[in-house]
Design an enzyme around this catalytic site. Sequence first.
Site, short mmCIF file in Angstrom:
data_model
loop_
_atom_site.label_atom_id
_atom_site.label_comp_id
_atom_site.label_asym_id
_atom_site.label_seq_id
_atom_site.Cartn_x
_atom_site.Cartn_y
_atom_site.Cartn_z
N ASN A 43 -44.85 11.14 -85.32
CA ASN A 43 -43.53 11.70 -85.63
C ASN A 43 -42.60 11.36 -84.47
OD1 ASN A 43 -41.30 13.18 -86.28
ND2 ASN A 43 -42.28 15.19 -86.14
N TRP A 44 -41.76 10.35 -84.69
CA TRP A 44 -40.86 9.90 -83.61
C TRP A 44 -39.70 10.87 -83.40
CZ3 TRP A 44 -40.11 3.88 -84.62
CH2 TRP A 44 -41.35 3.24 -84.43
N LYS A 45 -39.55 11.81 -84.31
CA LYS A 45 -38.43 12.77 -84.23
C LYS A 45 -37.11 12.00 -84.12
CE LYS A 45 -41.60 16.27 -82.62
NZ LYS A 45 -41.88 17.46 -81.85
N HIS A 90 -41.37 21.25 -91.00
CA HIS A 90 -41.53 21.18 -89.55
C HIS A 90 -40.74 22.32 -88.88
CE1 HIS A 90 -41.68 19.76 -85.46
NE2 HIS A 90 -42.63 18.91 -85.83
N GLU A 141 -39.18 22.51 -86.21
CA GLU A 141 -37.88 22.15 -85.61
C GLU A 141 -36.78 22.20 -86.67
OE1 GLU A 141 -39.03 18.49 -83.76
OE2 GLU A 141 -40.12 19.57 -82.20
N GLU A 146 -49.72 23.36 -86.81
CA GLU A 146 -48.92 22.99 -85.63
C GLU A 146 -48.38 24.26 -85.00
OE1 GLU A 146 -46.66 18.87 -84.87
OE2 GLU A 146 -45.51 20.35 -85.93
N GLY A 206 -44.40 20.25 -77.85
CA GLY A 206 -43.56 19.78 -76.75
C GLY A 206 -43.70 20.56 -75.46
N SER A 222 -48.65 18.95 -78.74
CA SER A 222 -49.04 18.41 -77.42
C SER A 222 -50.32 17.58 -77.45
CB SER A 222 -49.16 19.55 -76.39
OG SER A 222 -47.90 20.11 -76.12
N GLY A 269 -46.26 14.01 -81.60
CA GLY A 269 -44.83 13.92 -81.33
C GLY A 269 -44.55 13.04 -80.14
P1 13P Z 1 -45.52 17.11 -79.51
O1 13P Z 1 -46.68 16.22 -79.76
O2 13P Z 1 -44.42 16.48 -78.70
O3 13P Z 1 -45.95 18.45 -78.98
O4 13P Z 1 -44.84 17.40 -80.92
C1 13P Z 1 -45.64 17.80 -81.96
C2 13P Z 1 -44.85 17.72 -83.19
O5 13P Z 1 -43.93 18.48 -83.39
C3 13P Z 1 -45.21 16.68 -84.16
O6 13P Z 1 -44.58 16.88 -85.37
#
Ligand code: 13P
Length: 259
Positions: free
Chosen positions: A8-10, A97, A99, A177, A183, A223, A243
């Site tokens: 997931n490149w966000k 998600h 976020e 998650e 993060g 993470s 992520g």
């Molecule tokens: P991180 O791997 O940066 O913690 O993010 C996880 C995430 O939200 C993947 O969708």
Amino acid sequence: MKKLIIANWKCNPTTLKKAKELFDSVKKITKHLKDTKVVICPPFVYLSELIRTSAKSLGGFVFGSQNCFWEKSGSFTGEISPLMLKNLGCEYVILGHSERRKHLKETGGMINKKLRVALEAGLKPILCIGETKTEKEQGKTKNILKQQLKEFLDNSMAQLVVSEVEPSLNHLILVYEPIWAIGTGDSCNPGQAAEVLSFLKELLSVLLNPEILKNIQILYGGSVNSDNGLNYINTGFDGLLVGAASLTPEFPKLLTKLI
Ligand code: 13P
């Protein structure tokens, strides 16, 4: 079934050139993977070009989007429909998600609608659920996960049956998650994650018939890096949602461990 490693490149990177470089670094490894499938989820704007340029690649990867709308087309300014994504060559879509729930105020009802239309369009949903730090500390993890699943799958707090969508739910990917692990570098202890995994399997066995259940994959996210990723696979998860590490050399390093 192959393990799924989802990148997931966000909202990254900021140029197509960098997106292509990132993709190239992953592509080099994916062609060596046998029991693992990689799903790359870039921002919408890069999807078309990455799919086009990857047409002649050796494989081991497919594409997903990070979101979609709950209608297939129409007067919905700024939205991207699941049918557009499917027609472009996307196979998966991330939904629910945390976020998006936090920053875009997505509700369980909205996620439920997106899930239904994504399934109808033939996309495989990657559905994220997870508790906050406070909820975890208050011992509410299981209740929260159960509540989220009920809302996302049915939008009915009174009923756990997913009758209407059930026939196509065998394409569902469920991701545990924990929000506190996203993060933060504070990844969930694999033992605790395994406990949640058993709980989710038990819960799904009440919700779904065994034929569908056997196709559903449950992943861990939060993470994940090249050091800890395999621990979750070894405790029974069917894959990982990655992520920040998916934007760095950590990702090819993690994939190399799965060759
Ligand atoms: P991180 O791997 O940066 O913690 O993010 C996880 C995430 O939200 C993947 O969708």
